[in-house]
Scaffold this active site. Structure first.
Site, PDB file in Angstrom:
ATOM      1  N   GLU A   1       4.137   3.301   4.636  1.00 39.90           N
ATOM      2  CA  GLU A   1       2.857   2.372   4.812  1.00 39.90           C
ATOM      3  C   GLU A   1       2.387   1.739   3.533  1.00 39.90           C
ATOM      4  O   GLU A   1       1.584   0.827   3.310  1.00 39.90           O
ATOM      5  CB  GLU A   1       1.653   3.182   5.465  1.00 39.90           C
ATOM      6  CG  GLU A   1       0.869   3.801   4.455  1.00 39.90           C
ATOM      7  CD  GLU A   1       1.355   5.211   4.091  1.00 39.90           C
ATOM      8  OE1 GLU A   1       0.697   6.232   3.312  1.00 39.90           O
ATOM      9  OE2 GLU A   1       2.539   5.443   4.482  1.00 39.90           O
TER      10      GLU A   1
ATOM     11  N   CYS B   1       3.131  12.544   5.119  1.00 44.11           N
ATOM     12  CA  CYS B   1       2.772  13.298   3.824  1.00 44.11           C
ATOM     13  C   CYS B   1       1.953  14.550   4.366  1.00 44.11           C
ATOM     14  O   CYS B   1       2.542  15.378   4.997  1.00 44.11           O
ATOM     15  CB  CYS B   1       1.905  12.698   2.760  1.00 44.11           C
ATOM     16  SG  CYS B   1       1.936  13.579   1.170  1.00 44.11           S
TER      17      CYS B   1
ATOM     18  N   HIS C   1       5.691   8.014   1.873  1.00 44.51           N
ATOM     19  CA  HIS C   1       4.679   6.997   2.418  1.00 44.51           C
ATOM     20  C   HIS C   1       5.233   5.611   2.569  1.00 44.51           C
ATOM     21  O   HIS C   1       5.632   4.865   1.793  1.00 44.51           O
ATOM     22  CB  HIS C   1       3.659   6.658   1.404  1.00 44.51           C
ATOM     23  CG  HIS C   1       2.453   7.802   1.234  1.00 44.51           C
ATOM     24  ND1 HIS C   1       1.594   8.191   1.776  1.00 44.51           N
ATOM     25  CD2 HIS C   1       2.966   9.045   0.346  1.00 44.51           C
ATOM     26  CE1 HIS C   1       0.977   9.323   1.377  1.00 44.51           C
ATOM     27  NE2 HIS C   1       1.777   9.867   0.669  1.00 44.51           N
TER      28      HIS C   1
END
Length: 237
Positions: free
Chosen positions: A177, A89, A175
């Site tokens: 993660e 990001c 994202h």
């Protein structure tokens, strides 16, 4: 392996990346720009892999966040030293800027779980995304592709979703993660931004209930994809 992390806000952390680091028996170190006591940057010979996390600020907000100037130079130095770098990001936007590309407001924000598509006809050296994957977004800016990079993925709301520089740098607008906890953290801390976007009836913004409900459905798959990207970058160490 030594992994160094650039963290911009306390509520955007490593998520599933921490498990990957543990599985590789790697060591972790941090520069936390939001902390007066942990905001120093290491020499490039003190880490093997650099991870640049997200944050709500803009690459262009140097007046408000003076450390951004130092961080951009540090990322340039890490890339010049051929250190594998992953940007997520804001991290991807910082990499793009550090490679000479402008970063600016996208025509729409993307907030929530939306699909990205792999670009066709990529060279063999490129990381191979699945043809389509539903991933977690929370971004309002985009960037031009830096010179010499490979465009890896796009979405209906944002053309430049992922890129690769040579064989050791990858930038992701989204994202991978994300876990149940990290999604809840960003929803809680960015509630005002979410409410503002929902009031505009934007096509690529989900409400908090949708985000929380969809996270368990998609997080395992995106976490697996994150592990694949980290394994890909680790080959360059």
């Amino acid at each position: 392996m030594r992994v160094h992390v650039l963290q911009h806000v306390a509520f955007e952390g490593l998520g599933c990346i921490e498990e990957w680091v543990q599985s590789r028996q790697a060591t972790l170190s941090f520069t936390r720009f939001f902390s007066d006591h942990e905001n120093s940057l290491p020499a490039t010979d003190l880490f093997d892999l650099l991870i640049v996390l997200g944050g709500p600020m803009s690459v262009n907000d140097q007046t408000e966040y003076p450390w951004l100037a130092q961080e951009k130079v540090f990322i340039q130095q890490a890339i010049a030293a051929r250190k594998p770098v992953l940007g997520i990001c804001l991290g991807a936007q910082l990499i793009a800027y550090s490679l000479g590309a402008p970063v600016y407001r996208n025509r729409l924000k993307e907030i929530g779980w939306f699909a990205v598509e792999a670009m066709p006809n990529l060279p063999e050296s490129a990381f191979a995304f699945p043809a389509q994957a539903t991933v977690f977004h929370w971004h309002g800016e985009t960037f031009d592709l830096p010179a010499g990079t490979i465009h890896l993925a796009k979405s209906a709301g944002c053309q430049h979703q992922a890129f690769q520089y040579q064989d050791y740098v990858i930038g992701l607008q989204f994202h991978l993660e994300t876990t149940t906890d990290t999604a809840a953290q960003i929803v809680a801390h960015c509630a005002d931004e979410l409410a503002e976007e929902l009031s505009k009836d934007q096509p690529y913004t989900q409400d908090d209930a949708q985000i929380v409900a969809l996270t368990p459905q998609y997080s395992n798959a995106v976490n697996g994809l994150m592990n694949e990207i980290l394994d890909f970058l680790a080959q360059a160490i």
